[in-house]
Structures are given as C-alpha cells and as structure tokens.
Design a protein around this motif. Structure first.
Motif, short mmCIF file in Angstrom:
data_model
loop_
_atom_site.label_atom_id
_atom_site.label_comp_id
_atom_site.label_asym_id
_atom_site.label_seq_id
_atom_site.Cartn_x
_atom_site.Cartn_y
_atom_site.Cartn_z
N LEU A 169 37.49 43.26 35.49
CA LEU A 169 36.19 43.54 34.93
C LEU A 169 35.45 44.51 35.84
CD1 LEU A 169 35.09 39.95 33.89
CD2 LEU A 169 35.75 41.80 32.38
N ASP A 170 34.86 45.51 35.25
CA ASP A 170 34.07 46.49 35.98
C ASP A 170 32.62 46.33 35.52
OD1 ASP A 170 33.42 48.62 37.61
OD2 ASP A 170 33.94 50.12 36.11
N GLY A 171 31.76 45.86 36.40
CA GLY A 171 30.37 45.60 36.04
C GLY A 171 29.63 46.85 35.63
N SER A 179 30.08 39.19 29.66
CA SER A 179 31.16 38.26 29.95
C SER A 179 30.56 36.91 30.26
CB SER A 179 31.98 38.76 31.14
OG SER A 179 32.89 37.76 31.54
N LYS A 224 32.08 35.37 33.59
CA LYS A 224 31.61 35.89 34.88
C LYS A 224 30.10 36.05 34.94
CE LYS A 224 35.55 36.73 36.98
NZ LYS A 224 35.90 36.38 38.33
N HIS A 267 27.35 41.85 32.53
CA HIS A 267 27.82 42.83 31.55
C HIS A 267 28.93 43.65 32.19
CE1 HIS A 267 23.95 41.71 29.85
NE2 HIS A 267 24.39 42.19 28.69
N SER A 268 30.01 43.92 31.41
CA SER A 268 31.16 44.58 32.02
C SER A 268 32.03 45.26 30.98
CB SER A 268 31.99 43.55 32.78
OG SER A 268 32.49 42.58 31.88
N ASN A 269 32.86 46.17 31.49
CA ASN A 269 34.00 46.74 30.77
C ASN A 269 35.24 46.09 31.33
OD1 ASN A 269 32.64 48.62 29.14
ND2 ASN A 269 32.60 50.11 30.79
N LYS A 270 36.29 46.00 30.53
CA LYS A 270 37.55 45.44 31.00
C LYS A 270 38.64 46.50 30.88
CE LYS A 270 38.46 41.29 30.22
NZ LYS A 270 38.85 39.92 29.99
N GLY A 273 33.88 43.75 27.86
CA GLY A 273 34.26 42.67 28.76
C GLY A 273 34.11 41.28 28.20
#
Length: 156
Positions: free
Chosen positions: A39-41, A71, A74, A77-80, A99
């Motif tokens: 995951l990239d915040g 997410s 976690k 907010h994120s991209n996966k 994410g």
C-alpha cells in the motif's frame, strides 16, 4: 544474503528451547520469484469544505471516491501495487489500484497466477512464486507461501 537464507538456522523460544529450521535449500516447493502487494499512502482525495465559510459541510459528491481509496485494514487512504520479481531482475507490476480491496482481490484481478502457469505450460515441473501468508488461497496454483496461520483456523 542468499547463503544466509539457504542454510539451516537455530532459533530459541521464550524458554530457551532450540527450534531448528531448514533453509530454503530444503523447501518443499520450487520457487523462482517473489510476489508482494504493498500500500502506498495518498492524500485524502477531494478533501475540503464545500463552501468558503467556517464549519462548512464537506463535499458530498466525493464521498464515494474517498471510500474507494480508504483501506479499512490499515486506516488510511492508499493505492495498492502488486509486484512480482525474478532473480535476474525482471519484474512484473500490476496497479496502482484502489487500496480498499485485499491482496487476494488484487492477485485475482491481475491474472498473475495464470501468467506464471502460462509461461511454464510445456515444463514437466511447475515452479512457484513465493508470497506472504495471504497467498495460501485455495484457487492459487502457481503462487504459494511457506508461512502457516496459527490460531486463525486457516489451513496453509
């Protein structure tokens, strides 16, 4: 690093009893790559008030978009992004995707398991990709994990 992972090792538990573990040379599956989702915040999308005065309400039209990237596991907010790396440096990346979904959803959408089987279709033995505990799903045939779930009732 490679020799460290291949050789057997001894760990000690809380009662100082030795726990012997075989290295990767004694692994029951033939691994040739590593797969992982991370995951990239990101910042909260379209955040801010709907008007330019104090205590203004939020922009309601963007709540669905904000929830898509949140997410719950976690709590941000994120991209996966899913990555699959080979020892020779060649890598496969899928994403970024929202994410919100799990790693299993991402690997199913990417088709990585089918791709690994496809590139080995004329081989007599199937090499596997190595992943973390989430990749012990029943429908995956070319991605495995050597980890076991303890106490959760999940079969490896």
């Amino acid at each position: 690093m490679e020799r460290e992972m291949q050789r057997p090792n001894v760990h000690y538990d809380v009662h100082n009893n030795p726990i012997y573990s075989d290295g990767l040379l004694h692994n029951p599956i033939f691994m040739f790559g590593i797969v992982d989702c991370f995951l990239d915040g990101i910042h909260v999308l379209f955040a801010g008030p709907a008007a330019d005065f104090e205590f203004a309400p939020r922009k309601e039209q963007y709540q669905i978009t904000q929830r898509a990237f949140y997410s719950g596991y976690k709590h941000f907010h994120s991209n996966k992004v899913e990555t699959f790396g080979l020892p020779n440096g060649i890598s496969f990346m899928y994403g970024p995707v929202a994410g919100r979904g799990s790693d299993i959803t991402t690997v199913r959408d990417s088709g990585l398991d089918d791709f690994i089987r496809l590139i080995q279709q004329n081989k007599s033995m199937l090499y596997m990709a190595f992943g973390d505990l989430i990749y012990n799903a029943q429908f995956l045939t070319a991605i495995r994990s050597c980890y076991e779930a303890h106490g959760a009732g999940v079969a490896p």
